[in-house]
Write an enzyme that holds these catalytic residues in place. Sequence first.
Site, PDB file in Angstrom:
ATOM      1  N   ASN A 105       0.863  -1.176   0.000  1.00  0.00           N
ATOM      2  CA  ASN A 105       0.000   0.000   0.000  1.00  0.00           C
ATOM      3  C   ASN A 105       0.899   1.224   0.000  1.00  0.00           C
ATOM      4  OD1 ASN A 105      -1.774   2.060   0.479  1.00  0.00           O
ATOM      5  ND2 ASN A 105      -2.413   1.375   2.511  1.00  0.00           N
ATOM      6  N   TRP A 106       1.018   1.839  -1.166  1.00  0.00           N
ATOM      7  CA  TRP A 106       1.942   2.969  -1.293  1.00  0.00           C
ATOM      8  C   TRP A 106       1.396   4.224  -0.625  1.00  0.00           C
ATOM      9  CZ3 TRP A 106       3.951   2.811  -7.114  1.00  0.00           C
ATOM     10  CH2 TRP A 106       4.562   1.575  -7.342  1.00  0.00           C
ATOM     11  N   LYS A 107       0.138   4.216  -0.242  1.00  0.00           N
ATOM     12  CA  LYS A 107      -0.510   5.395   0.364  1.00  0.00           C
ATOM     13  C   LYS A 107      -0.294   6.626  -0.536  1.00  0.00           C
ATOM     14  CE  LYS A 107      -0.153   3.193   4.824  1.00  0.00           C
ATOM     15  NZ  LYS A 107      -0.099   3.305   6.267  1.00  0.00           N
ATOM     16  N   HIS A 115      -9.503   1.180   4.964  1.00  0.00           N
ATOM     17  CA  HIS A 115      -8.225   1.393   5.656  1.00  0.00           C
ATOM     18  C   HIS A 115      -8.438   2.327   6.855  1.00  0.00           C
ATOM     19  CE1 HIS A 115      -4.106   2.547   6.485  1.00  0.00           C
ATOM     20  NE2 HIS A 115      -3.750   1.447   5.846  1.00  0.00           N
ATOM     21  N   GLU A 137      -6.798   4.724   7.884  1.00  0.00           N
ATOM     22  CA  GLU A 137      -6.600   6.151   7.574  1.00  0.00           C
ATOM     23  C   GLU A 137      -7.848   6.755   6.941  1.00  0.00           C
ATOM     24  OE1 GLU A 137      -2.915   5.503   5.524  1.00  0.00           O
ATOM     25  OE2 GLU A 137      -1.987   5.003   7.447  1.00  0.00           O
ATOM     26  N   GLU A 166      -5.074  -4.755  10.695  1.00  0.00           N
ATOM     27  CA  GLU A 166      -4.068  -3.704  10.843  1.00  0.00           C
ATOM     28  C   GLU A 166      -4.326  -2.934  12.134  1.00  0.00           C
ATOM     29  OE1 GLU A 166      -2.239  -2.613   6.800  1.00  0.00           O
ATOM     30  OE2 GLU A 166      -3.959  -1.333   7.079  1.00  0.00           O
ATOM     31  N   GLY A 175       2.740   2.573  10.795  1.00  0.00           N
ATOM     32  CA  GLY A 175       3.679   3.683  10.627  1.00  0.00           C
ATOM     33  C   GLY A 175       4.413   4.057  11.901  1.00  0.00           C
ATOM     34  N   SER A 189       3.757  -1.833  10.342  1.00  0.00           N
ATOM     35  CA  SER A 189       5.208  -1.877  10.540  1.00  0.00           C
ATOM     36  C   SER A 189       5.828  -3.224  10.164  1.00  0.00           C
ATOM     37  CB  SER A 189       5.563  -1.495  11.985  1.00  0.00           C
ATOM     38  OG  SER A 189       5.144  -0.168  12.256  1.00  0.00           O
ATOM     39  N   GLY A 226       3.016  -0.973   4.279  1.00  0.00           N
ATOM     40  CA  GLY A 226       3.016   0.442   3.947  1.00  0.00           C
ATOM     41  C   GLY A 226       4.425   0.921   3.618  1.00  0.00           C
TER      42      GLY A 226
HETATM   43  P1  13P Z   1       3.176   0.621   7.658  1.00  0.00           P
HETATM   44  O1  13P Z   1       3.725  -0.668   7.069  1.00  0.00           O
HETATM   45  O2  13P Z   1       3.870   1.838   7.134  1.00  0.00           O
HETATM   46  O3  13P Z   1       3.093   0.547   9.145  1.00  0.00           O
HETATM   47  O4  13P Z   1       1.663   0.761   7.124  1.00  0.00           O
HETATM   48  C1  13P Z   1       0.796  -0.314   7.231  1.00  0.00           C
HETATM   49  C2  13P Z   1      -0.432  -0.017   6.488  1.00  0.00           C
HETATM   50  O5  13P Z   1      -1.217   0.843   6.868  1.00  0.00           O
HETATM   51  C3  13P Z   1      -0.677  -0.764   5.248  1.00  0.00           C
HETATM   52  O6  13P Z   1      -1.958  -0.542   4.768  1.00  0.00           O
END
Ligand code: 13P
Length: 252
Positions: free
Chosen positions: A9-11, A95, A97, A167, A173, A213, A234
């Site tokens: 997930n490149w966000k 997600h 977020e 998650e 993150g 993470s 992420g």
């Molecule tokens: P991180 O791997 O940066 O913690 O993010 C996880 C995530 O939200 C994947 O969708």
Amino acid sequence: MRKKFIAGNWKMNTRSIDGELLASAIVKGLGSDTRVDVAVCPPFPFLSRIGQVVRGTPVGLGAQNCYLKDDGAFTGEVSPAMLVDVGCQWVIVGHSERRQFFGESDKLINQKVHAALKAKLRVILCIGETLDERNGNRMKPVLNTQLAGSLADISSEQLKSMVVAYEPVWAIGTGVNATPQQAQEAHVFVRERVGQLCGESAAQSLVIQYGGSVKPDNAAVLLSQPDVDGALVGGASLKADDFLAIVRAGIQ
Ligand code: 13P
């Protein structure tokens, strides 16, 4: 046996040129290896371009969100049909977020899941508790509510086109991943509840990813847990070498 599935997930990261280089490096590094399912989920504007890079390779293409209508006066939204049109097979829905920053409710997420499945997209449905919820001993009730809401009226047949990503919000993150035991415990609970909601045998076949993470140095131990069937990555998905190392950790 459930096949492991590692998705990046490149966000809201990359520009078109570095996204293309990243996708190319992943395609090259993976070669024709299909022992693990792999997908990348770039930002909307780059889907078409990255779609050209991964076409005909084992790397799947996913979007990070979608709306619930096919067309119409919904300024700024992107429909499941549009995602299919540019080559997506996958879409991430729910997600944390999106829940946290854009107020997405389980009801809306459920509508998006139905719309995406109707358009023949496969869905990565995200769920997870916050730190306060975990510390308040509410992890299971929270996951329960999220699952019941977002999987409303999803049949065992539809579940075959879905993946659930557990998650925990406190692990996203932060560099603090769930321990393998914490992940396994949550995944067992998720599988149990999905079994009650959508049918036991469909739940046994359901791929449940862990996200939060995931890095090359913790991926193998997380992915060796019996109910951890993959990872939604992420930060570490933005470096081809790290992402490929996580993919390799899924080959056990
Ligand atoms: P991180 O791997 O940066 O913690 O993010 C996880 C995530 O939200 C994947 O969708």
